[in-house]
Design an enzyme around this catalytic site. Structure first.
Site, PDB file in Angstrom:
ATOM      1  N   PRO A  98       0.825  -1.219   0.000  1.00 50.56           N
ATOM      2  CA  PRO A  98       0.000   0.000   0.000  1.00 50.56           C
ATOM      3  C   PRO A  98       0.854   1.263   0.000  1.00 50.56           C
ATOM      4  CG  PRO A  98      -0.113  -1.113   2.136  1.00 50.56           C
ATOM      5  CD  PRO A  98       0.658  -2.003   1.222  1.00 50.56           C
ATOM      6  N   ARG A 105      12.740  -0.191  -9.511  1.00 53.29           N
ATOM      7  CA  ARG A 105      11.293  -0.254  -9.700  1.00 53.29           C
ATOM      8  C   ARG A 105      10.935  -0.091 -11.171  1.00 53.29           C
ATOM      9  NH1 ARG A 105       8.895   0.771  -4.770  1.00 53.29           N
ATOM     10  NH2 ARG A 105       7.199  -0.378  -5.728  1.00 53.29           N
TER      11      ARG A 105
END
Ligand SMILES: [Zn+2]
Length: 309
Positions: A2, A299
């Site tokens: 999250p 990422r």
């Protein structure tokens, strides 16, 4: 995992159900979760025993959020610090309501508690469960705010995007100090918190700036756009209940719908949604400008090679 909007949505949806509730009993099924944070955690049985007794009879005063931490303040002045990390989950269950938020819930895990339930807080109006498949998260007890602050949990964190101190001037002065890519700097949360992988890519796209642009090469107008988009995009994501990633659920069991607004995240190879790149919808892909992806700070990063510079 999250990001800030998802944690804020969880806080907002739990708030009406657990503020004012009193702890009746606490069961810890994995001492590590309540002992400390970081990688070198021990199963401190004394800490576990203390955690299980100290909350009994105490009442929840408020729920706060700092970056991705949830702080459960008690009327007695002490508090709990909750960080869900990768797979943590808070679920509130009462006779009439099942409220869950955090990470995926498998069908087989709907019945609580289950094998990944590590803390069971029995409240006077229901039960709050802390579940965590990979057990990176933590729920720590502090006697007061001072003790929490002394632990320096928040020392490396930048300002909240809605903090009055997060001004354009502050942002500009901080960001130009860096020679690293804008996405790397936003991801490390030292200037401003809230932009994880999804929101970094969305902010860079909305600002027409490549995620790999060095901060010290950004123009004043680009910095202004990035600043404005950080606030707008995070605000919009919170208002939509966050992004629904995989089976990520909101605390009221519904799914956040900000993912419907994603322009670039998870859309590698799709046509750039900017009208300047693709003015009209064509049936052939030949002339379309497509979104590309690369790896930045470890990422996956999606961007438009044309309208982002
Ligand atoms: Zn484009």
């Amino acid at each position: 995992m999250p990001e800030l909007p998802e944690v804020e949505s969880l806080r907002l949806s739990l708030e009406p159900y657990i503020v004012g509730s009193t702890f009746e009993s606490v069961t810890v099924r994995n001492a590590k979760i309540v002992t400390s944070h970081g990688t070198k955690r021990t199963h401190d049985k004394n800490k576990q025993a203390e955690f299980e007794t100290i909350l009994i009879g105490k009442k929840i005063k408020s729920l706060e959020r700092r970056a991705k931490n949830i702080i459960i303040n008690l009327t007695s002045g002490d508090l709990l610090l909750v960080h869900l990390k990768m797979t943590g989950q808070l679920v509130f269950e009462s006779a009439r309501k099942l409220i869950s938020g955090g990470h995926p819930i498998e069908e087989s895990e709907n019945k609580l508690p289950h094998k990944h339930t590590y803390i069971i807080f029995k409240l006077n109006n229901g039960t709050l469960y802390y579940n965590d498949v990979r057990q990176f998260g933590y729920v720590l007890y502090y006697k007061n705010k001072k003790e929490l602050n002394d632990k320096k949990h928040f020392d490396k964190l930048g300002l909240e995007p809605f903090d009055s101190e997060f001004t354009l001037n502050y942002f500009k002065n901080e960001i130009i100090k860096y020679k690293s890519p804008i996405k790397t700097v936003l991801l490390n949360q030292k200037v401003v918190v809230g932009c994880g992988n999804i929101y970094c890519d969305e902010v860079c796209f909305a600002s027409g700036v490549l995620p790999m642009r060095r901060c010290d090469t950004l123009s004043e107008s680009e910095i202004k756009l990035i600043y404005k988009n950080i606030i707008e995009i995070i605000d919009k994501a919170i208002n939509s209940g966050g992004s629904s990633i995989a089976n990520y659920l909101l605390a009221d069991g519904t799914r956040g719908n900000y993912a419907d607004y994603h322009k670039v995240y998870g859309k590698k190879g799709k046509p750039c949604p900017n009208k300047k790149c693709n003015p009209k919808k064509s049936n052939s892909n030949t002339d379309e400008i497509l979104l590309k992806s690369t790896t930045l700070s470890g990422r996956t990063t999606v961007f438009c090679p044309t309208c982002q510079i």
